[in-house]
Scaffold this motif. Structure first.
Motif, PDB file in Angstrom:
ATOM      1  N   ASN B 500       0.845  -1.184   0.000  1.00 15.12           N
ATOM      2  CA  ASN B 500       0.000   0.000   0.000  1.00 15.12           C
ATOM      3  C   ASN B 500       0.882   1.237   0.000  1.00 15.12           C
ATOM      4  OD1 ASN B 500      -0.360   1.958   2.085  1.00 15.12           O
ATOM      5  ND2 ASN B 500      -1.793   0.687   3.208  1.00 15.12           N
ATOM      6  N   PHE B 501       0.433   2.321  -0.598  1.00 13.84           N
ATOM      7  CA  PHE B 501       1.302   3.457  -0.913  1.00 13.84           C
ATOM      8  C   PHE B 501       2.027   3.996   0.323  1.00 13.84           C
ATOM      9  CE2 PHE B 501       2.186   7.927  -1.702  1.00 13.84           C
ATOM     10  CZ  PHE B 501       2.912   7.826  -2.883  1.00 13.84           C
ATOM     11  N   PHE B 502       1.306   4.128   1.444  1.00 18.49           N
ATOM     12  CA  PHE B 502       1.931   4.738   2.628  1.00 18.49           C
ATOM     13  C   PHE B 502       2.964   3.799   3.242  1.00 18.49           C
ATOM     14  CE2 PHE B 502      -1.979   7.133   2.158  1.00 18.49           C
ATOM     15  CZ  PHE B 502      -1.455   8.410   2.149  1.00 18.49           C
ATOM     16  N   ARG B 503       2.648   2.511   3.190  1.00 18.49           N
ATOM     17  CA  ARG B 503       3.610   1.538   3.668  1.00 18.49           C
ATOM     18  C   ARG B 503       4.861   1.593   2.784  1.00 18.49           C
ATOM     19  NH1 ARG B 503       2.778  -3.262   6.621  1.00 18.49           N
ATOM     20  NH2 ARG B 503       4.467  -4.755   6.260  1.00 18.49           N
ATOM     21  N   ALA B 504       4.618   1.717   1.470  1.00 18.38           N
ATOM     22  CA  ALA B 504       5.732   1.793   0.521  1.00 18.38           C
ATOM     23  C   ALA B 504       6.590   3.026   0.816  1.00 18.38           C
ATOM     24  CB  ALA B 504       5.195   1.846  -0.897  1.00 18.38           C
ATOM     25  N   ASN B 506       6.870   4.591   3.673  1.00 22.15           N
ATOM     26  CA  ASN B 506       7.540   4.355   4.947  1.00 22.15           C
ATOM     27  C   ASN B 506       8.784   3.484   4.740  1.00 22.15           C
ATOM     28  OD1 ASN B 506       7.930   4.433   7.610  1.00 22.15           O
ATOM     29  ND2 ASN B 506       6.373   2.919   8.150  1.00 22.15           N
ATOM     30  N   ARG B 507       8.596   2.387   3.986  1.00 24.62           N
ATOM     31  CA  ARG B 507       9.718   1.484   3.723  1.00 24.62           C
ATOM     32  C   ARG B 507      10.810   2.196   2.921  1.00 24.62           C
ATOM     33  NH1 ARG B 507       7.763  -4.174   3.575  1.00 24.62           N
ATOM     34  NH2 ARG B 507       7.272  -4.465   5.765  1.00 24.62           N
ATOM     35  N   ILE B 509      11.627   5.315   2.859  1.00 20.90           N
ATOM     36  CA  ILE B 509      12.425   6.196   3.712  1.00 20.90           C
ATOM     37  C   ILE B 509      13.303   5.372   4.639  1.00 20.90           C
ATOM     38  CG2 ILE B 509      12.303   7.999   5.490  1.00 20.90           C
ATOM     39  CD1 ILE B 509       9.651   8.881   4.196  1.00 20.90           C
ATOM     40  N   GLY B 510      12.727   4.288   5.179  1.00 20.05           N
ATOM     41  CA  GLY B 510      13.467   3.446   6.117  1.00 20.05           C
ATOM     42  C   GLY B 510      14.683   2.795   5.464  1.00 20.05           C
ATOM     43  N   ARG B 511      14.549   2.435   4.176  1.00 23.32           N
ATOM     44  CA  ARG B 511      15.664   1.747   3.509  1.00 23.32           C
ATOM     45  C   ARG B 511      16.729   2.715   3.002  1.00 23.32           C
ATOM     46  NH1 ARG B 511      13.089  -3.339   2.159  1.00 23.32           N
ATOM     47  NH2 ARG B 511      12.589  -3.911   4.278  1.00 23.32           N
ATOM     48  N   ASN B 512      16.366   3.966   2.782  1.00 24.40           N
ATOM     49  CA  ASN B 512      17.348   4.948   2.269  1.00 24.40           C
ATOM     50  C   ASN B 512      17.308   6.180   3.162  1.00 24.40           C
ATOM     51  OD1 ASN B 512      17.721   3.685  -0.614  1.00 24.40           O
ATOM     52  ND2 ASN B 512      15.541   3.867  -0.251  1.00 24.40           N
ATOM     53  N   ARG B 513      17.620   5.952   4.435  1.00 24.20           N
ATOM     54  CA  ARG B 513      17.405   7.036   5.398  1.00 24.20           C
ATOM     55  C   ARG B 513      18.186   8.294   5.069  1.00 24.20           C
ATOM     56  NH1 ARG B 513      16.864   3.134   9.387  1.00 24.20           N
ATOM     57  NH2 ARG B 513      19.104   3.118   9.652  1.00 24.20           N
TER      58      ARG B 513
END
Lengths: 165, 685
Positions: B500-504, B506-507, B509-513
């Motif tokens: 889902n877009f918001f999860r995407a 979130n992920r 940002i989390g993966r490329n902080r």
């Protein structure tokens, strides 16, 4: 009394009455002194407090500055221009009362140096970019191994053995 | 007794720092690891030791030991306990001790990391940090001692000394002068620690850089080790600057937050070079270029940190003569020069080893934009440095004091800020290495077109100032580009993983902080820019003397002066507090209480504005003066600051982005363990 004059009187009386009633019904707006605080601040904001460090004269809360602002008011009332007042303060307290150094003598450096430095920066940057494009940087030699004397000695030893010395 | 203990603790810390530096250097040069280890232990000892000194000073401050000169100068009976503690950094001597305490703390934190892969850096990191610490401790020990006591000599003179001068008697003032009223504000309580944290944490990247130069390791190891430290330092510097701005807005009573004051600029300069470094370091990581330049930037940042402390602590800003008279000014000067000479000569020695691994492939590439970014940041830093130095140079050579004020800085730096905003819009769309103007143009035109919509909207809203139009368009452009980057990344994940877009998002940002944290910082900058443009270009002000019941009008606001009360408080203030009612478009929006506090002990007034704050604007009222019979009239200065709250809002976004970018990666071992246990779990099922 002519009809015209009586009409004028009636009009005048009406204006006064309306004006009065308006003044009573509405809270009074402040009557600005002449020259107004805003005019004084307009000049003061271009000057710096002669005693405090780096405080513009229009916002300095000290008593001395309040007096200087009154001085500006007097000068304005006497018909002085902004520039005349500024010049008066410069004569009295030196160049430091101006927000920026007047452009003469050594002060020219203030204005000349930053653009020159930035232009030099642009020149250096352009030169570096061009030189990078023209001559690819050679691959650096594998560093540090041969710098270590122990490793160097070992390398030489190994090479000698290989050559069968 | 407590004072002696404190001074003694500083002296031992000084000795430990010197020993640590010496032992580590000896161990490294002679290849005797035992000495390096001994140096490291000495370094670990400095923080507990100086904590003893700090606690002694806090003890003195809390227990009204006014025979200690520092305690008498910054505290008084009427001050609450929390202010007595914060007065630790409220004066020259205490703040030097605070600096040293933070420095020792950071050094300890840096030394506790794992050194397995870069053992050879350790001794030199110890040497650099301990020399810096020892320098600050020497200032405390020999010149600015917070533990010195007050004495009266035989001829009636009052002197300050740690030990009793011959024939002198101890002085015991019954009360102290109290902290400078301007510093009794919550903003001022957190602002200096943040700034100092920024300053001291900048020393760590410098120490690693120097260690890399000394050991001749030309790879990127030092960059990888220090980029997070650099980011942390930058976070604290940014926080310090933002909080300082807020403090100025709340306390100084001139309706603004940034006055281009030399003290502000002193803290701003290392931030500028630090920002340049955080950008150019990416080029070194990705392309192995700019190694000399990154070293230079780190050296500059460290030097500017020490220089900034020197500017604010030596008295040089008030006059060259104050500098000459101050005991620590020449010491600082010597130290900065020494460190600069050592750093530059090390850099020159290693110049050839630091050659780039790659050449520039295109002028439209990300790396060339980063270079331009660096040029602009350096340009601003040079303008700032020159503006601060020139009055000193002028006084030195001509005897004439001059002021270099805001008009100089705003005019000189404005084109550079515009250039930086433009780059913020273009650079994220460019690629490393091969990148042509054509491909860049292809990705730019859409956000460019969308951002241009703002111009007619603004013109319809009767904004016609060309500078403001340019500024707002740039803000819109950067916003479009940055948000588009988020959308593009999240959409790709959404398509690929079906998230889902918001999860995407979130992920993503989390993966490329670092990358997306950086973009969030960019968003923070443009929100701040919105506020800066609004409050600088559209600020209105007026001043008037009102009798009770009279009104003044400014923009959509009307203000009625109701009353003024004068009263004394238990903490030694005389307060004059006006009550005014504020109306916006004729509707009442509340009462404000602008006031003037006069601190008897310090003989200093303080102006506290009354502010009606909304996202749209701030209505900011200052009580300038009042008639002896207050009902006859009081003078108010009133500012209307449009959009100013976007400055603080942007500040929050900015700090949030920095925290995301600096957030530590999960420990690889933990991840590995987690993966392993997951496998076991799978095997069991």
């Amino acid at each position: 009394m002519t009809a015209r004059r009586s009409l004028a009187l009636v009009l005048l009386a009406t204006t006064v009455a309306v004006g009065f009633s308006l003044a009573v019904s509405r809270p009074a707006q402040a009557q600005p002194p002449t020259p107004s605080d805003n005019q004084v601040n307009q000049v003061a904001s271009q000057l710096y407090c002669p005693v405090c460090e780096n405080v513009p004269l229009d916002v300095c809360p000290t008593q001395a500055c309040a007096q200087w602002r009154e001085l500006i008011r007097e000068k304005l009332a006497a018909g002085w221009s902004d520039d005349q007042i500024k010049q008066y303060f410069v004569t009295q307290y030196g160049d430091r009362v101006l927000a920026t150094p007047p452009a003469h003598g050594l002060n020219w450096l203030v204005y000349v140096l930053p653009p020159v430095a930035i232009l030099i920066g642009v020149g250096v940057l352009a030169g570096v970019l061009r030189s990078w494009r023209r001559s690819p940087v050679p691959e650096p030699e594998p560093p540090s191994i041969t710098e270590n004397p122990y490793v160097r000695q070992m390398e030489e030893e190994l090479q000698r053995r290989e050559r069968g010395e | 007794m407590l004072a002696d203990l404190g001074y003694f603790a500083v002296a031992i810390t000084f000795a430990a720092a010197l020993y640590g530096a010496g032992a580590a250097a000896y161990g490294a040069i002679r290849r005797r690891p035992a000495f390096v280890e001994s140096g490291r232990r000495a370094m670990l000892l400095t923080w507990p030791l100086i904590t003893v000194a700090a606690l002694s000073l806090i003890g003195l401050l809390l227990t009204r030991q006014y025979q200690v000169a520092y305690v008498a100068s910054v505290t008084s009976d009427s001050m609450p306990t929390y202010l007595k503690i914060t007065s630790w950094w409220g004066g020259q001597q205490g703040s030097l001790l605070f600096w040293s305490w933070l420095m020792a703390g950071f050094t300890t934190a840096a030394s506790l990391r794992k050194w397995d892969r870069d053992r050879e850096f350790l001794p030199w990191v110890i040497v650099i940090t301990m020399i810096t610490l020892a320098f600050f401790l020497s200032l405390i020990l020999f010149f600015e001692n917070p533990f010195a006591r007050l004495w009266q000599t035989i001829d009636g003179q009052q002197v300050t000394a740690l030990f009793q001068p011959a024939g002198a008697v101890a002085l015991h003032p019954t009360d102290g002068n109290g902290l400078n009223p301007l510093l009794r504000h919550p903003g001022m309580i957190i602002h200096p620690p943040m700034l100092y944290l920024g300053f001291v944490s900048s020393v760590i990247p410098y120490a690693f850089a120097m260690a890399a130069l000394v050991t001749g390791r030309s790879d990127d190891r030092w960059i990888r080790l220090t980029r997070r430290w650099a980011l942390v330092a930058w976070l604290f510097l940014s926080l310090g600057l933002i909080l300082g701005g807020r403090w100025a807005y709340d306390v100084l009573g001139w309706g603004g937050y940034w006055g281009w004051d030399p003290v502000e600029i002193a803290a701003f300069m290392p931030w500028l070079t630090g920002t340049a470094f955080l950008h150019s370091v990416m080029v070194q990581e990705k392309r192995g270029m700019l190694k000399h330049w990154n070293m230079t930037l780190i050296i500059m940042t460290y030097s500017l940190v020490i220089f900034g402390t020197f500017l604010t602590r030596s008295g040089v800003l008030s006059s060259v003569h104050a500098f000459a008279q101050s005991s620590i000014g020449p010491m600082f000067f010597g130290f900065i020069s020494l460190m600069l000479v050592v750093s530059v000569s090390l850099l020159i020695r290693r110049w050839r080893q630091l050659g780039g691994d790659n050449e520039l492939q295109s002028f439209a590439s990300r790396e060339s934009f980063f270079l331009v970014n660096n040029l602009l940041f350096m340009g601003i830093a040079i303008i700032c440095l020159w503006g601060v130095l020139f009055p000193i140079i002028s006084e030195l050579f001509t005897g004439q004091k001059v002021t270099v004020g805001p008009p100089f800085y705003t005019q000189a730096t404005a084109p550079l800020w515009i250039g930086l905003l433009l780059l913020m819009g273009i650079a994220p769309l460019s690629a490393y290495g091969h990148s042509t103007w054509k491909t860049l143009g292809r990705s730019i035109w859409k956000p460019l077109a969308v951002s241009l919509i703002i111009l007619p909207v603004l013109i319809v809203k009767s904004v016609t100032n060309p500078a403001a139009l340019l500024g707002y368009w740039l803000v819109a452009f950067v916003a479009c580009v940055t948000l588009f980057e988020f959308w593009r990344g999240a959409w790709a994940r959404h398509q690929r993983h079906g998230e889902n877009f918001f999860r995407a998002l979130n992920r993503l940002i989390g993966r490329n902080r670092r990358r997306y944290g950086g973009y969030i910082i960019h968003l923070g900058v443009i929100v701040m820019a919105l506020g800066i443009i609004g409050s600088q270009m559209f600020q209105q002000q007026t001043q008037a003397t009102l009798a009770e019941g009279e009104q003044l009008t400014l923009g959509p606001y009307t203000m009625t002066y109701n009353s003024l009360a004068e009263f004394n408080t238990a903490d030694g203030r005389q307060v004059d507090r006006a009550v005014v009612s504020v109306f916006r478009d004729g509707k009442p929006v509340g009462e404000l209480h602008p006031r003037r506090d006069y601190y008897f002990a310090a003989q200093q007034p303080m102006t506290i504005p009354g502010v009606r704050s909304s996202l749209q604007d701030d209505f900011y009222v200052i009580l300038v003066g009042w008639e002896p019979i207050a009902s006859q009239g009081a003078t108010f200065k009133v500012y209307l600051n449009p959009l100013i709250n976007f400055v603080w809002l942007g500040g929050f976004v900015f700090i949030f982005g920095t925290i995301i970018a600096a957030w530590p990666d999960p420990d690889p071992q933990v991840v590995r363990r987690r993966v392993k246990s997951g496998r076991h779990a799978l095997a069991r099922t």
